[in-house]
Design an enzyme around this catalytic site. Sequence first.
Site, PDB file in Angstrom:
ATOM      1  N   HIS A 157       0.839  -1.207   0.000  1.00 58.56           N
ATOM      2  CA  HIS A 157       0.000   0.000   0.000  1.00 58.56           C
ATOM      3  C   HIS A 157       0.866   1.246   0.000  1.00 58.56           C
ATOM      4  CE1 HIS A 157       0.632   1.020   4.296  1.00 58.56           C
ATOM      5  NE2 HIS A 157       0.573  -0.286   4.523  1.00 58.56           N
ATOM      6  N   CYS A 173       2.639  -5.085   6.882  1.00 57.62           N
ATOM      7  CA  CYS A 173       2.357  -4.644   5.515  1.00 57.62           C
ATOM      8  C   CYS A 173       3.607  -4.090   4.838  1.00 57.62           C
ATOM      9  CB  CYS A 173       1.252  -3.596   5.516  1.00 57.62           C
ATOM     10  SG  CYS A 173      -0.391  -4.312   5.733  1.00 57.62           S
TER      11      CYS A 173
END
Length: 198
Positions: A157, A173
């Site tokens: 992301h 992440c």
Amino acid sequence: MTTIAVLISLQSYANAQVANNQPNSSQVELNPPPLQSNIPNYSERKHRLLLKLHHSIEPIIPKTSEQEIHLLLKLNERKLYVYRGDSLQASYLVAIGKPRSETPTGKFKVIHMVQNPAWENPFVANREIVPPGSSDNPLGERWIGFWTDGKDEIGFHGTPNVKSVGQAVSHGCVRMYNRDVRKLYEFVKIGTPVLVTK
């Protein structure tokens, strides 16, 4: 005599026509014999040619792995590599999971893609939500999920915290510059293979 000469002449003409297989206009063939020929008709020639080509030419079909995009994330390098087959298409500097919240290693696939995602804070009781397009949205401009335990999800992301890129600071992440995650989003699709190594 004239009548006999005419009849003989007609008989000779008829015999010549029969000998040449060319009936005159007064003859009618109700059941003409089938043509006997060693030359194949168009369909047969085409079929034989196709069979010949099929046996003499091997089709060139690229391997699927040579056509498809796949991702390689090297945690020690903090780099993400985008390949099409064996050809490197792009590489990006990334942030990865910090100690005790490491990015999982293994073989995965892209399972979720969102443009301008909203972010729900999993670390507070009231589950604060940051709306899509917000400049302080921790997920940035794109979300590309590749791992889940059925409750939480890990993925690539964007991030507003550009100084974190290149560090081991996330909760698992993979953070990217927004400009890079936008490009990555164009490369991948649901099912794109993701290999994460140390």
